[in-house]
Scaffold this active site. Structure first.
Site, PDB file in Angstrom:
ATOM      1  N   GLU A 275     -14.072 -11.209  13.677  1.00  0.00           N
ATOM      2  CA  GLU A 275     -12.937 -10.390  14.144  1.00  0.00           C
ATOM      3  C   GLU A 275     -13.194  -8.917  13.819  1.00  0.00           C
ATOM      4  O   GLU A 275     -12.890  -8.032  14.616  1.00  0.00           O
ATOM      5  CB  GLU A 275     -11.624 -10.846  13.508  1.00  0.00           C
ATOM      6  CG  GLU A 275     -11.192 -12.243  13.913  1.00  0.00           C
ATOM      7  CD  GLU A 275     -11.140 -12.447  15.420  1.00  0.00           C
ATOM      8  OE1 GLU A 275     -10.577 -11.589  16.119  1.00  0.00           O
ATOM      9  OE2 GLU A 275     -11.679 -13.462  15.884  1.00  0.00           O
ATOM     10  N   TRP A 278     -15.151  -7.673  16.519  1.00  0.00           N
ATOM     11  CA  TRP A 278     -14.428  -7.217  17.717  1.00  0.00           C
ATOM     12  C   TRP A 278     -14.009  -5.756  17.565  1.00  0.00           C
ATOM     13  O   TRP A 278     -13.999  -4.987  18.518  1.00  0.00           O
ATOM     14  CB  TRP A 278     -13.196  -8.098  17.978  1.00  0.00           C
ATOM     15  CG  TRP A 278     -13.545  -9.338  18.741  1.00  0.00           C
ATOM     16  CD1 TRP A 278     -13.800 -10.569  18.218  1.00  0.00           C
ATOM     17  CD2 TRP A 278     -13.707  -9.463  20.167  1.00  0.00           C
ATOM     18  NE1 TRP A 278     -14.104 -11.449  19.233  1.00  0.00           N
ATOM     19  CE2 TRP A 278     -14.051 -10.804  20.433  1.00  0.00           C
ATOM     20  CE3 TRP A 278     -13.597  -8.574  21.238  1.00  0.00           C
ATOM     21  CZ2 TRP A 278     -14.279 -11.269  21.728  1.00  0.00           C
ATOM     22  CZ3 TRP A 278     -13.822  -9.039  22.537  1.00  0.00           C
ATOM     23  CH2 TRP A 278     -14.157 -10.370  22.767  1.00  0.00           C
ATOM     24  N   TRP A 306      -0.807  -2.662  41.620  1.00  0.00           N
ATOM     25  CA  TRP A 306       0.184  -2.754  40.536  1.00  0.00           C
ATOM     26  C   TRP A 306       1.570  -2.473  41.087  1.00  0.00           C
ATOM     27  O   TRP A 306       1.725  -1.697  42.033  1.00  0.00           O
ATOM     28  CB  TRP A 306      -0.137  -1.739  39.431  1.00  0.00           C
ATOM     29  CG  TRP A 306      -1.491  -1.893  38.821  1.00  0.00           C
ATOM     30  CD1 TRP A 306      -2.573  -1.084  38.996  1.00  0.00           C
ATOM     31  CD2 TRP A 306      -1.921  -2.948  37.949  1.00  0.00           C
ATOM     32  NE1 TRP A 306      -3.652  -1.553  38.287  1.00  0.00           N
ATOM     33  CE2 TRP A 306      -3.285  -2.693  37.629  1.00  0.00           C
ATOM     34  CE3 TRP A 306      -1.315  -4.072  37.390  1.00  0.00           C
ATOM     35  CZ2 TRP A 306      -4.033  -3.516  36.788  1.00  0.00           C
ATOM     36  CZ3 TRP A 306      -2.064  -4.884  36.552  1.00  0.00           C
ATOM     37  CH2 TRP A 306      -3.393  -4.614  36.264  1.00  0.00           C
ATOM     38  N   ASN A 341      -1.840 -11.388  16.891  1.00  0.00           N
ATOM     39  CA  ASN A 341      -2.819 -11.231  17.974  1.00  0.00           C
ATOM     40  C   ASN A 341      -2.571 -12.168  19.159  1.00  0.00           C
ATOM     41  O   ASN A 341      -2.629 -11.754  20.307  1.00  0.00           O
ATOM     42  CB  ASN A 341      -4.232 -11.448  17.427  1.00  0.00           C
ATOM     43  CG  ASN A 341      -5.280 -11.301  18.512  1.00  0.00           C
ATOM     44  OD1 ASN A 341      -5.363 -10.259  19.154  1.00  0.00           O
ATOM     45  ND2 ASN A 341      -6.051 -12.342  18.749  1.00  0.00           N
ATOM     46  N   TRP A 359      -1.607  -2.125  33.143  1.00  0.00           N
ATOM     47  CA  TRP A 359      -1.872  -2.305  31.710  1.00  0.00           C
ATOM     48  C   TRP A 359      -1.680  -1.001  30.941  1.00  0.00           C
ATOM     49  O   TRP A 359      -1.386  -1.018  29.743  1.00  0.00           O
ATOM     50  CB  TRP A 359      -3.284  -2.878  31.485  1.00  0.00           C
ATOM     51  CG  TRP A 359      -4.388  -2.067  32.108  1.00  0.00           C
ATOM     52  CD1 TRP A 359      -4.909  -2.228  33.358  1.00  0.00           C
ATOM     53  CD2 TRP A 359      -5.095  -0.958  31.529  1.00  0.00           C
ATOM     54  NE1 TRP A 359      -5.894  -1.288  33.593  1.00  0.00           N
ATOM     55  CE2 TRP A 359      -6.033  -0.504  32.488  1.00  0.00           C
ATOM     56  CE3 TRP A 359      -5.037  -0.310  30.300  1.00  0.00           C
ATOM     57  CZ2 TRP A 359      -6.887   0.570  32.255  1.00  0.00           C
ATOM     58  CZ3 TRP A 359      -5.889   0.753  30.060  1.00  0.00           C
ATOM     59  CH2 TRP A 359      -6.803   1.187  31.033  1.00  0.00           C
ATOM     60  N   TRP A 382      -5.997  -4.439  25.918  1.00  0.00           N
ATOM     61  CA  TRP A 382      -5.264  -4.399  27.199  1.00  0.00           C
ATOM     62  C   TRP A 382      -6.171  -4.697  28.371  1.00  0.00           C
ATOM     63  O   TRP A 382      -5.819  -5.457  29.274  1.00  0.00           O
ATOM     64  CB  TRP A 382      -4.527  -3.066  27.356  1.00  0.00           C
ATOM     65  CG  TRP A 382      -3.227  -3.128  26.621  1.00  0.00           C
ATOM     66  CD1 TRP A 382      -2.974  -2.665  25.365  1.00  0.00           C
ATOM     67  CD2 TRP A 382      -2.026  -3.783  27.064  1.00  0.00           C
ATOM     68  NE1 TRP A 382      -1.685  -2.970  25.000  1.00  0.00           N
ATOM     69  CE2 TRP A 382      -1.083  -3.648  26.027  1.00  0.00           C
ATOM     70  CE3 TRP A 382      -1.655  -4.450  28.222  1.00  0.00           C
ATOM     71  CZ2 TRP A 382       0.209  -4.171  26.120  1.00  0.00           C
ATOM     72  CZ3 TRP A 382      -0.367  -4.971  28.325  1.00  0.00           C
ATOM     73  CH2 TRP A 382       0.539  -4.830  27.277  1.00  0.00           C
TER      74      TRP A 382
HETATM   75  P1  FAD Z   1      -7.249 -10.322  11.474  1.00  0.00           P
HETATM   76  O1  FAD Z   1      -7.248 -11.557  12.296  1.00  0.00           O
HETATM   77  O2  FAD Z   1      -7.040 -10.462  10.040  1.00  0.00           O
HETATM   78  O3  FAD Z   1      -8.638  -9.592  11.777  1.00  0.00           O
HETATM   79  C1  FAD Z   1      -9.236  -8.680  10.852  1.00  0.00           C
HETATM   80  C2  FAD Z   1      -9.458  -7.332  11.503  1.00  0.00           C
HETATM   81  O4  FAD Z   1     -10.338  -7.447  12.603  1.00  0.00           O
HETATM   82  C3  FAD Z   1      -8.192  -6.704  12.072  1.00  0.00           C
HETATM   83  O5  FAD Z   1      -7.456  -6.048  11.075  1.00  0.00           O
HETATM   84  C4  FAD Z   1      -8.748  -5.772  13.118  1.00  0.00           C
HETATM   85  O6  FAD Z   1      -9.181  -4.553  12.553  1.00  0.00           O
HETATM   86  C5  FAD Z   1      -9.963  -6.518  13.621  1.00  0.00           C
HETATM   87  N1  FAD Z   1      -9.632  -7.270  14.836  1.00  0.00           N
HETATM   88  C6  FAD Z   1      -9.134  -8.520  14.926  1.00  0.00           C
HETATM   89  N2  FAD Z   1      -8.992  -8.888  16.215  1.00  0.00           N
HETATM   90  C7  FAD Z   1      -9.402  -7.831  16.952  1.00  0.00           C
HETATM   91  C8  FAD Z   1      -9.496  -7.587  18.349  1.00  0.00           C
HETATM   92  N3  FAD Z   1      -9.168  -8.504  19.260  1.00  0.00           N
HETATM   93  N4  FAD Z   1      -9.937  -6.368  18.761  1.00  0.00           N
HETATM   94  C9  FAD Z   1     -10.306  -5.414  17.868  1.00  0.00           C
HETATM   95  N5  FAD Z   1     -10.235  -5.608  16.533  1.00  0.00           N
HETATM   96  C10 FAD Z   1      -9.796  -6.792  16.082  1.00  0.00           C
HETATM   97  N6  FAD Z   1      -5.886  -4.021  17.122  1.00  0.00           N
HETATM   98  C11 FAD Z   1      -5.747  -2.837  16.499  1.00  0.00           C
HETATM   99  O7  FAD Z   1      -6.225  -2.689  15.368  1.00  0.00           O
HETATM  100  N7  FAD Z   1      -5.091  -1.797  17.103  1.00  0.00           N
HETATM  101  C12 FAD Z   1      -4.547  -1.902  18.349  1.00  0.00           C
HETATM  102  O8  FAD Z   1      -3.985  -0.933  18.865  1.00  0.00           O
HETATM  103  C13 FAD Z   1      -4.642  -3.158  19.009  1.00  0.00           C
HETATM  104  N8  FAD Z   1      -4.068  -3.344  20.221  1.00  0.00           N
HETATM  105  C14 FAD Z   1      -4.187  -4.574  20.845  1.00  0.00           C
HETATM  106  C15 FAD Z   1      -3.611  -4.739  22.117  1.00  0.00           C
HETATM  107  C16 FAD Z   1      -3.708  -5.974  22.759  1.00  0.00           C
HETATM  108  C17 FAD Z   1      -3.082  -6.149  24.128  1.00  0.00           C
HETATM  109  C18 FAD Z   1      -4.389  -7.042  22.146  1.00  0.00           C
HETATM  110  C19 FAD Z   1      -4.495  -8.380  22.832  1.00  0.00           C
HETATM  111  C20 FAD Z   1      -4.972  -6.880  20.900  1.00  0.00           C
HETATM  112  C21 FAD Z   1      -4.897  -5.646  20.235  1.00  0.00           C
HETATM  113  N9  FAD Z   1      -5.472  -5.446  18.962  1.00  0.00           N
HETATM  114  C22 FAD Z   1      -5.353  -4.221  18.346  1.00  0.00           C
HETATM  115  C23 FAD Z   1      -6.334  -6.481  18.342  1.00  0.00           C
HETATM  116  C24 FAD Z   1      -5.647  -7.473  17.395  1.00  0.00           C
HETATM  117  O9  FAD Z   1      -4.498  -7.996  17.978  1.00  0.00           O
HETATM  118  C25 FAD Z   1      -5.307  -6.866  16.037  1.00  0.00           C
HETATM  119  O10 FAD Z   1      -6.427  -6.185  15.509  1.00  0.00           O
HETATM  120  C26 FAD Z   1      -4.908  -7.952  15.042  1.00  0.00           C
HETATM  121  O11 FAD Z   1      -3.811  -8.678  15.533  1.00  0.00           O
HETATM  122  C27 FAD Z   1      -4.570  -7.320  13.718  1.00  0.00           C
HETATM  123  O12 FAD Z   1      -4.093  -8.291  12.831  1.00  0.00           O
HETATM  124  P2  FAD Z   1      -4.883  -8.660  11.524  1.00  0.00           P
HETATM  125  O13 FAD Z   1      -5.263  -7.425  10.796  1.00  0.00           O
HETATM  126  O14 FAD Z   1      -4.083  -9.669  10.808  1.00  0.00           O
HETATM  127  O15 FAD Z   1      -6.190  -9.324  12.135  1.00  0.00           O
END
Ligand code: FAD
Length: 480
Positions: A275, A278, A306, A341, A359, A382
């Site tokens: 993650e 990502w 759109w 997420n 989006w 997005w």
């Molecule tokens: P954990 O599951 O604990 O993951 C650890 C870390 O990995 C996160 O803190 C984050 O830094 C990174 N991470 C995890 N999933 C993703 C992902 N899909 N993409 C990029 N990094 C990821 N994340 C943001 O940090 N900022 C945003 O503005 C953002 N906007 C989003 C918009 C949409 C439509 C979607 C679908 C996802 C978005 N995310 C965003 C990604 C993700 O949803 C969040 O990073 C995650 O939910 C954060 O929760 P966590 O720290 O508990 O994640």
């Protein structure tokens, strides 16, 4: 005695901070500085929730720095003028900072580095505090940027994840008479109308808050991450995203914590580290495709039909779509500045596919309301959900919010928490109250259209209309 200005930006920590380490290693005195210049971030200046976070995070940093002997000096922008004046006032020999990767900031920082070196004749050095690897460090066999996550992440893993940390300094050699600055409160970051009570209840911005949360996660949740990460009712993910965004903790520190816990080679540890991968991928994409915050990576989507945003967008923002999982997510976002997420994907899919609203509208709303709003990750999230980005879900895979609710929130605990007007419904109807028999609704005290909205969109029909629009777009692109 030589002085280095350490220009703090989104690296609001003392631990594992390479710019700070550089200052301590090469200069006699350290002057920590923060320049408030949101207009230099163009249309992506921090939104409301981010500003709230920044206020508290700066307070925490200022306290930590003062306790170490080098108080933070805060100045208003423009950055070049602010740094120039500080160089004049202190005779500092260097400006040191950690890099940011948003296109407008890359451009500003490049010009600033040139100006500092060539016109001011001082040392200007930047470092990597925010990422495991620089976005330009890996490329495909053809020398191109990666557009698919798995080979990108494998390439990073092959290089070996960095795990050497810069220690946290105990004392900092500050200036005997540091220049004057503004107080954090004078930056006007807090909302005038106080909608931030939910944020106050939920978060502890600052380096100490980040470390507490990381410790908690590694001890309590990481060993069950793979199973727990998809259940929005549970505290099954790290919740570190806002701290990572503001740099109160860096990804190297997170990797090291996972390794120290002996979990890096377990399936949970690997899943979690991916993650973070990502997050790296998002920065890789933003760096190589700087137009993507506004334009689709897949150019054929520029012609997607759109719908004009109207009442449906407002209902989505307010968590009043009549679709419980979506409303729960949007209300969690409004209250706490964060959303799980899986639910982010579901609400984004409803907006972009069932409602066919651009989006960018969703990304904008997230930008203003998320405490972790991050240009790279938000753009990726997005575009991925809308189907027009890198390694995106194929357009025809449209999330069904009822099925998603039944699968990931089977007892409706998440919906009950955020949509309390539905709390009395039995599990089997909580995700689709419009399908519940009248007597079940009456027993639960729910009058659809009064206590809770009827769904604003027919999920099946709108799914088909989205697929038809997609097919038309593809056909037109082939003929063009
Ligand atoms: P954990 O599951 O604990 O993951 C650890 C870390 O990995 C996160 O803190 C984050 O830094 C990174 N991470 C995890 N999933 C993703 C992902 N899909 N993409 C990029 N990094 C990821 N994340 C943001 O940090 N900022 C945003 O503005 C953002 N906007 C989003 C918009 C949409 C439509 C979607 C679908 C996802 C978005 N995310 C965003 C990604 C993700 O949803 C969040 O990073 C995650 O939910 C954060 O929760 P966590 O720290 O508990 O994640």
């Amino acid at each position: 005695m030589s002085t280095a200005i350490v220009w703090f930006r989104r690296d609001l920590r003392l631990s594992d901070n390479p710019a700070l380490r550089d200052a301590l290693g090469s200069f006699d005195r350290v002057l920590p500085v923060y320049v408030h210049a949101p207009e230099e971030e163009g249309e992506w200046a921090p939104g409301g929730a981010q500003r709230w976070w920044l206020h508290h995070s700066l307070q925490a940093l200022a306290e930590d720095l003062a306790a170490c002997g080098a108080p933070l000096v805060i100045r208003g922008g423009p950055t070049r003028e602010a740094l120039g004046r500080l160089l004049d006032e202190t005779g500092a020999a260097a400006v040191l900072w950690n890099r940011l990767y948003e296109p407008a900031l890359i451009e500003r920082d490049r010009a600033l580095k040139h100006w500092l070196r060539e016109e001011r004749g001082v040392i200007a050095r930047s470092h990597n505090a925010a990422l495991l690897f620089e976005p330009w460090e890996v490329a495909t066999g053809q020398g191109e940027p990666y557009r698919v996550f798995t080979p990108f992440w494998r390439a990073l893993e092959r290089r070996g994840l960095p795990h050497r940390l810069q220690p946290r300094p105990r004392r900092l050699p500050g200036l005997a008479r540091p220049p004057r600055g503004e107080r954090v409160a004078e930056l006007g970051l807090l909302p005038r109308v106080r909608w931030d009570a939910g944020l106050e209840q939920t978060w502890q911005p600052g380096e100490a808050g980040a470390q507490n949360r990381l410790d908690w996660f590694v001890e309590e949740a990481l060993a069950a991450y793979d199973a727990g990460r998809d259940a929005p009712a549970e505290d099954g993910t790290s919740g570190l995203s806002p701290w990572l965004h503001c740099g109160e903790i860096g990804p190297r520190q997170v990797v090291v914590a996972v390794e120290n816990a002996g979990l890096a080679d377990t399936s949970d540890g690997r899943r979690f580290l991916a993650e973070l991968g990502w997050r790296e991928f998002a920065h890789h994409l933003l760096y190589h495709y700087p137009h993507t915050p506004g334009e689709p990576l897949d150019p054929k989507f520029a012609a997607f039909p759109w719908q004009r945003p109207g009442a449906e967008l407002t209902a989505w923002q307010a968590g009043r779509t009549g679709i419980p999982l979506v409303d729960a997510g949007m209300r969690q976002l409004w209250h706490s500045g964060w959303m799980h997420n899986r639910v982010r994907m579901v609400v984004a899919s409803l907006l972009t596919k069932n409602l066919r609203i651009h989006w960018r509208e969703g990304a904008r709303w997230f930008w203003d309301t998320l405490v972790d709003a991050d240009l790279a990750s938000n753009t990726l999230g997005w575009q991925w959900t809308a189907g027009c980005g890198a390694d995106a879900a194929p357009f025809f895979r449209i999330f069904n919010p009822v099925r998603q609710g039944e699968r990931f929130d089977p007892d409706g605990a998440y919906v009950r928490q955020w949509v309390p007007e539905l709390a009395g419904l039995p599990d089997r109807h909580i995700h689709a109250p419009w399908q519940a028999p009248a007597e079940v609704l009456a027993a639960a005290g729910v009058r659809l259209g009064h206590d809770y909205p009827e769904p604003i969109v027919d999920l099946k029909g709108s799914r088909q209309r989205a697929l038809d629009a997609f097919e038309r777009m593809r056909r037109d692109a082939r003929q063009a």
